[in-house]
Write a protein that holds these residues in place. Structure first.
Motif, PDB file in Angstrom:
ATOM      1  N   CYS A   6      14.259   8.820  -4.759  1.00 47.66           N
ATOM      2  CA  CYS A   6      13.167   9.427  -4.470  1.00 47.66           C
ATOM      3  C   CYS A   6      12.596   9.607  -3.045  1.00 47.66           C
ATOM      4  CB  CYS A   6      11.841   8.395  -5.261  1.00 47.66           C
ATOM      5  SG  CYS A   6      12.145   8.406  -6.924  1.00 47.66           S
ATOM      6  N   SER A   7      13.808   9.367  -2.130  1.00 46.20           N
ATOM      7  CA  SER A   7      13.274   9.495  -0.612  1.00 46.20           C
ATOM      8  C   SER A   7      14.595   9.583   0.158  1.00 46.20           C
ATOM      9  CB  SER A   7      12.538   8.166  -0.421  1.00 46.20           C
ATOM     10  OG  SER A   7      13.483   7.094  -0.552  1.00 46.20           O
ATOM     11  N   VAL A 383      12.374   4.789 -12.248  1.00 51.33           N
ATOM     12  CA  VAL A 383      11.126   4.516 -11.808  1.00 51.33           C
ATOM     13  C   VAL A 383      10.758   5.082 -10.796  1.00 51.33           C
ATOM     14  CG1 VAL A 383       9.839   2.544 -11.150  1.00 51.33           C
ATOM     15  CG2 VAL A 383      11.197   2.225 -13.019  1.00 51.33           C
ATOM     16  N   LEU A 384       9.288   5.480 -10.568  1.00 47.34           N
ATOM     17  CA  LEU A 384       9.071   6.446  -9.525  1.00 47.34           C
ATOM     18  C   LEU A 384       9.076   5.379  -8.364  1.00 47.34           C
ATOM     19  CD1 LEU A 384       6.142   8.445 -11.025  1.00 47.34           C
ATOM     20  CD2 LEU A 384       8.402   9.272 -10.412  1.00 47.34           C
ATOM     21  N   ASN A 385       9.534   5.861  -7.252  1.00 50.29           N
ATOM     22  CA  ASN A 385       9.663   5.011  -6.220  1.00 50.29           C
ATOM     23  C   ASN A 385       9.975   5.443  -4.512  1.00 50.29           C
ATOM     24  OD1 ASN A 385      12.603   4.220  -5.001  1.00 50.29           O
ATOM     25  ND2 ASN A 385      12.589   4.857  -6.956  1.00 50.29           N
ATOM     26  N   GLU A 386       9.430   4.670  -3.664  1.00 56.15           N
ATOM     27  CA  GLU A 386       9.934   5.398  -2.322  1.00 56.15           C
ATOM     28  C   GLU A 386      10.393   3.928  -1.464  1.00 56.15           C
ATOM     29  OE1 GLU A 386       6.492   7.090  -0.554  1.00 56.15           O
ATOM     30  OE2 GLU A 386       6.694   8.751  -1.575  1.00 56.15           O
ATOM     31  N   PHE A 387      11.635   4.084  -1.286  1.00 55.96           N
ATOM     32  CA  PHE A 387      12.455   2.711  -0.555  1.00 55.96           C
ATOM     33  C   PHE A 387      12.189   1.721  -1.427  1.00 55.96           C
ATOM     34  CE2 PHE A 387      10.430   5.154   3.151  1.00 55.96           C
ATOM     35  CZ  PHE A 387      11.464   6.102   3.421  1.00 55.96           C
ATOM     36  N   GLY A 388      12.188   1.659  -2.779  1.00 57.46           N
ATOM     37  CA  GLY A 388      11.959   0.527  -3.460  1.00 57.46           C
ATOM     38  C   GLY A 388      10.399  -0.036  -4.019  1.00 57.46           C
ATOM     39  N   ARG A 389       9.619   0.618  -3.359  1.00 64.63           N
ATOM     40  CA  ARG A 389       8.250   0.461  -3.500  1.00 64.63           C
ATOM     41  C   ARG A 389       7.779   1.355  -5.002  1.00 64.63           C
ATOM     42  NH1 ARG A 389       8.144   1.042   1.968  1.00 64.63           N
ATOM     43  NH2 ARG A 389       7.508  -0.937   3.073  1.00 64.63           N
ATOM     44  N   VAL A 390       7.511   0.912  -6.010  1.00 64.55           N
ATOM     45  CA  VAL A 390       7.218   1.680  -6.930  1.00 64.55           C
ATOM     46  C   VAL A 390       5.842   2.304  -6.668  1.00 64.55           C
ATOM     47  CG1 VAL A 390       6.272   1.549  -9.464  1.00 64.55           C
ATOM     48  CG2 VAL A 390       8.167   0.193  -8.611  1.00 64.55           C
ATOM     49  N   ILE A 391       5.840   3.392  -6.901  1.00 65.82           N
ATOM     50  CA  ILE A 391       4.623   4.541  -6.819  1.00 65.82           C
ATOM     51  C   ILE A 391       4.041   5.195  -8.114  1.00 65.82           C
ATOM     52  CG2 ILE A 391       5.119   5.129  -4.293  1.00 65.82           C
ATOM     53  CD1 ILE A 391       6.225   7.664  -5.552  1.00 65.82           C
ATOM     54  N   VAL A 397       1.282   3.583  -3.779  1.00 71.44           N
ATOM     55  CA  VAL A 397       1.954   2.644  -4.270  1.00 71.44           C
ATOM     56  C   VAL A 397       1.341   1.526  -5.097  1.00 71.44           C
ATOM     57  CG1 VAL A 397       2.876   0.440  -3.173  1.00 71.44           C
ATOM     58  CG2 VAL A 397       3.114   2.499  -1.807  1.00 71.44           C
ATOM     59  N   VAL A 398       2.072   1.279  -6.036  1.00 71.08           N
ATOM     60  CA  VAL A 398       1.684   0.132  -7.179  1.00 71.08           C
ATOM     61  C   VAL A 398       1.806  -1.455  -6.428  1.00 71.08           C
ATOM     62  CG1 VAL A 398       1.911  -1.007  -9.484  1.00 71.08           C
ATOM     63  CG2 VAL A 398       2.353   1.577  -9.098  1.00 71.08           C
ATOM     64  N   LYS A 399       0.799  -2.057  -5.812  1.00 68.91           N
ATOM     65  CA  LYS A 399       0.814  -3.316  -5.314  1.00 68.91           C
ATOM     66  C   LYS A 399       1.637  -4.320  -6.043  1.00 68.91           C
ATOM     67  CE  LYS A 399      -2.128  -6.738  -3.254  1.00 68.91           C
ATOM     68  NZ  LYS A 399      -3.339  -7.179  -3.149  1.00 68.91           N
ATOM     69  N   GLY A 400       2.664  -4.900  -5.082  1.00 73.22           N
ATOM     70  CA  GLY A 400       3.604  -5.987  -5.500  1.00 73.22           C
ATOM     71  C   GLY A 400       4.646  -5.644  -6.570  1.00 73.22           C
ATOM     72  N   THR A 401       4.857  -4.318  -6.695  1.00 73.52           N
ATOM     73  CA  THR A 401       5.875  -3.799  -7.740  1.00 73.52           C
ATOM     74  C   THR A 401       7.033  -2.901  -7.026  1.00 73.52           C
ATOM     75  OG1 THR A 401       3.987  -3.647  -9.332  1.00 73.52           O
ATOM     76  CG2 THR A 401       6.259  -2.704  -9.881  1.00 73.52           C
ATOM     77  N   TYR A 402       8.185  -3.393  -7.208  1.00 69.62           N
ATOM     78  CA  TYR A 402       9.340  -2.841  -6.763  1.00 69.62           C
ATOM     79  C   TYR A 402      10.454  -2.366  -7.725  1.00 69.62           C
ATOM     80  CZ  TYR A 402       6.946  -4.594  -2.515  1.00 69.62           C
ATOM     81  OH  TYR A 402       5.724  -4.793  -1.677  1.00 69.62           O
TER      82      TYR A 402
END
Length: 499
Positions: A6-7, A383-391, A397-402
């Motif tokens: 995703c990035s 899982v949708l993500n950027e640098f491991g951050r779930v979006i 960004v979904v807070k606190g979710t990776y």
């Protein structure tokens, strides 16, 4: 080093990204990692190693099976015990006082994603890939068209794949097959070919299940020829040199010289070979040593690699219309990718039919959405993500979710690839923590989760209880000269763990 699907993230950017988190104020952090395969354990390891950046890290690892290690236990071939040695590293992580393991806990069933997010400061999704891609062609539902992933899960003892029905299905298929075709040429495809091809006496010392030994010893007598087929050519083969070398050592590998000798390699592949350098050149040179049909040792099957073939239809057997009898392939050509990527296979309009009794599809694993609240790309299976951050779908960004591992980048790379992946994801966690984008709490998250599981009568397994199961399997294995004798059902696992 691979990059997130995703990035794009250069090495220099990644280094700066991680370095930027080393100077922030310290606070406690409660983290739940969902999935106990390599991605989960390497994420935990990175967090523990960087604990100096917070006052304290408390890590809870959840696993839907009673047993940890994921594909290390249920995916790595039994005759690769050296690869499974990473379990020693994972054992030391799970034994750390800052880490707690809870097995037999299923996300979406025993605890919902939203509930975990409310209990813990951080949730990291690392539960891997529980499904596989399909070809989507006619005849795929015929008897004898099997999943390589499911076959690997069976001979490695994954409880959901070791039922009496599965045992009987594989026994009937294997004992009535003379020619098997494996579609795909990655490491999993070669694992399946090797397990079927090598003499069973050479496998009995490993942790191959008793079910698999039974069938391979008593039913694998008519199989003579295993064909491993790929859409592209030898230069583009997905398998590693190590996997290919094992087949050459068994003296069972054959490749038609007109498919692999230098004078027959197309110009686009030659250009790719030159660009990729010595490692790929050595792989092709290894393939070129297998161009004479081997004299097979007793009880060894012939394994043949066949290139430039794209399956378009499974054709029923004339004697049994419910079972596969042949595969229709389109012969392919290698065409240069205008975007500068690897050359791709294109159809030639020429077709051929190859007879077979048994097929294993090995075209890639695929992750699933374990909970409907997890932002998920169904098409790519990540899982949708950027640098491991779930979006979410709006790139928020979904807070606190990776996320980490195959669930983050797709099913690519080897076990150690997860180290770099975990480094990126943990870097994002620590960066967000330093900037107060995620917050810590004084709540005992682990105890809160235990109370929740007890309220649902979930029979969770601690790491100490799992070690009891491990000792039991090792002791049973010693009786027959094996590394271990795996317990094949969750019910029996729980009996051993609780008694």
């Amino acid at each position: 080093m691979f990059r997130s699907l995703c990035s794009s993230f250069s090495l220099s950017n990644k280094t700066n990204h991680i370095a930027s988190v080393l100077s922030y104020s310290k606070r406690d952090l409660n983290i739940c990692i969902v999935g106990s395969g390599p991605a989960g354990f390497y994420t935990a390891k990175q967090l523990l190693q960087k604990e100096s950046n917070v006052d304290k890290v408390d890590v809870t690892i959840l696993e839907k099976l009673p047993t940890p290690y994921g594909l290390v236990r249920y995916g790595v071939a039994p005759d690769h015990p050296e690869v499974k040695n990473v379990q020693n590293d994972f054992d030391s992580i799970a034994s750390d006082s800052r880490v707690k393991f809870l097995g037999n806990v299923t996300l979406g069933k025993d605890v919902r994603f939203k509930e975990l997010s409310e209990m813990f400061d951080v949730v990291v999704l690392t539960y891997g890939a529980d499904s596989e891609r399909s070809l989507g062609i006619n005849g795929e539902s015929l008897k004898g068209v099997e999943s390589a992933r499911e076959f690997v899960s069976w001979y490695n003892g994954l409880p959901s794949h070791t039922t009496p029905e599965t045992f009987n299905r594989y026994r009937q298929l294997i004992e009535t097959s003379k020619k098997a075709v494996i579609i795909g040429q990655g490491n999993v495809a070669l694992d399946v070919a090797r397990i079927l091809a090598r003499p069973i006496d050479t496998l009995k010392c490993y942790d191959l299940t008793s079910q698999a030994i039974n069938i391979l010893e008593n039913s694998n007598k008519t199989l003579e020829h295993i064909l491993v087929v790929g859409r592209r050519g030898p230069v583009q083969i997905a398998a590693t040199t190590k996997e290919l070398r094992e087949l050459t050592k068994l003296n069972c590998l054959y490749i038609d010289p007109t498919q692999v000798k230098n004078e027959y390699i197309d110009e686009n592949s030659k250009e790719q070979l030159e660009k990729e350098g010595r490692a790929k050149q050595r792989l092709v040179q290894l393939l070129q040593t297998a161009t004479e049909k081997p004299t097979l040792d007793k009880d060894t099957k012939l394994v043949q690699l066949l290139f430039f073939r794209n399956p378009v239809e499974f054709i029923p057997s004339k004697s049994d219309p419910s079972r596969v009898g042949s595969i229709k392939f389109e012969i392919t050509l290698i065409e240069k990718d205008p975007k500068g990527g690897e050359p791709k296979a294109v159809g030639s309009g020429i077709f051929e039919e190859i007879e077979c009794d048994l097929v294993f599809e090995s075209i890639g694993y695929k992750s699933v959405q374990a909970d409907t609240d997890i932002p998920f790309d169904q098409k790519r299976g990540v899982v949708l993500n950027e640098f491991g951050r779930v979006i979410n779908e709006n790139s928020q960004v979904v807070k606190g979710t990776y996320v980490c591992g195959w669930l983050k980048r797709g099913p690519s790379g080897v076990i150690l690839s997860n180290i770099y992946d975990a480094e990126e994801t943990v870097g994002s966690i620590l960066s967000d923590y330093s900037e107060s984008k995620i917050s810590s709490s004084t709540v005992d998250s682990y105890s809160k989760l235990i109370a929740h599981l007890q309220s649902k009568s979930t029979q969770y397994i601690t790491f100490e209880q799992y070690k009891k199961l491990e000792r039991h399997e090792t002791e049973e294995g010693v009786k027959t000269g094996k590394i271990r004798e795996k317990v094949l059902s969750v019910e029996e696992m729980l009996n051993v763990c609780f008694n």
